[in-house]
Design an enzyme around this catalytic site. Sequence first.
Site, PDB file in Angstrom:
ATOM      1  CG  ASP A  43      -1.786  -1.243   1.326  1.00 41.47           C
ATOM      2  OD1 ASP A  43      -2.369  -1.644   0.313  1.00 41.47           O
ATOM      3  OD2 ASP A  43      -1.829  -1.832   2.421  1.00 41.47           O
ATOM      4  CG  HIS A  71      -1.098  -2.117  -7.452  1.00 38.81           C
ATOM      5  ND1 HIS A  71      -0.327  -2.894  -8.280  1.00 38.81           N
ATOM      6  CD2 HIS A  71      -0.676  -2.400  -6.198  1.00 38.81           C
ATOM      7  CE1 HIS A  71       0.528  -3.614  -7.551  1.00 38.81           C
ATOM      8  NE2 HIS A  71       0.320  -3.318  -6.295  1.00 38.81           N
TER       9      HIS A  71
END
Length: 426
Positions: A43, A71
């Site tokens: 992340d 993503h």
Amino acid sequence: MSESRSKDAVPNGAAHSTSTEPHVARPNIGNRVTVVLGAQWGDEGKGKVVDLLAQDADIVCRCQGGNNAGHTVVVDSVEYDFHLLPSGIINPKVTAFIGNGVVIHLPGLFEEAEKNACKGKNSPVLCLGTTKKGIGPVYSAKAARSGLRICDLMSDFTQFSERFKVLASQYQSMYPTLVIDIDGELSKLRDYVEKVKPMVRDGVFYMYGALHGPPKNILVEGANAALLDIDFGTYPFVTSSNCTVGGVCTGLGMPPQNVGEVYGVVKAYTTRVGIGAFPSEQFNDIGELLQTRGKEVGVTTGRKRRCGWLDLVLIKYAHMINGFTALALTKLDILDVLPEIKVGVSYSVNGENIPNFPANQEVLQSVEVQYDTLPGWNSDTSTARTFDELPENAQKYVRYIEEHLGVPGKNPPLLNTWRCQVDQMG
């Protein structure tokens, strides 16, 4: 037993050979790949970095993981969520290559491709050179030699069906409440054969041709991150694949000599999804502020991310494994409102500093973090587009990270604004 040696013999096979055999020159290394990897628990904003670099790429590769990764990339006010497709696929001229190290959920792959195609981007070329969220069982089957690969699906479907039935039976015996519509699943898979067939290549030959053909810009997008690696992460709270630099070679079928630049993506603070040790986590207003300002919610899971100060101990550990040639620092602007910022620089256990990042979870749970405190900048950096446009204390924060790790935050071949180019991208 010993043997006499000629007085003219040369130790270790060196020196004056009279052989008339032709000399074979050392082979040309060929094209090198640029690798983008997460340096924390995922992340970090890898998708944004890949999208930036993919503007000049010919091929963008995924080498590990599955659709458990997520993503998000925002381009022209349009938000794209990628789980199996490489983030760089937004470039309509790029070829997206999914390597053998990736586990494929076929329905998810086509659903993702169709959903993003409807958002207005051209359909790029997609190649599968490989083999349900929660990908552990798939990697377990792979290690147990019972897994099913794309090459099996493309071969004899009767043999594939028999192996599928055996695998399904094994899972049903392990989990008695599990219901599998075997005939229905096989029918769906048969339908996928024709859809998948034009996309499938022999991954090793494909990559060899890409590496040793005409000059190409090849970009490799890592999923997850170093601290989630099955071998080097915070085991057992890790993913099922090698998401460090070694996974690039095993997940694409290419030699390490073709690995070029390795960019480590680092969030300006630290986040983690799910359970597991997190030494610098903040159970206070700071943690809440980072979560809220950073919109820290998992793309795939929808869960709030745990938040804490930047931990340079774990990033240094990730650097030991990956050998980052440069760092991309993301989400620096989330720290804009803080009067001071803490950075974790060392660990201690029972009052004694430890020189390494602990492998044992119980030890890691018990460490105390020593922090350095840096002054904040208390100003808006969201409009900054070059490093020099950042406030002085923000520049000092970036330089502090560079100097502590011994890794530059930019690299000469890249834009001079690399250090903050990614921070302000949506």
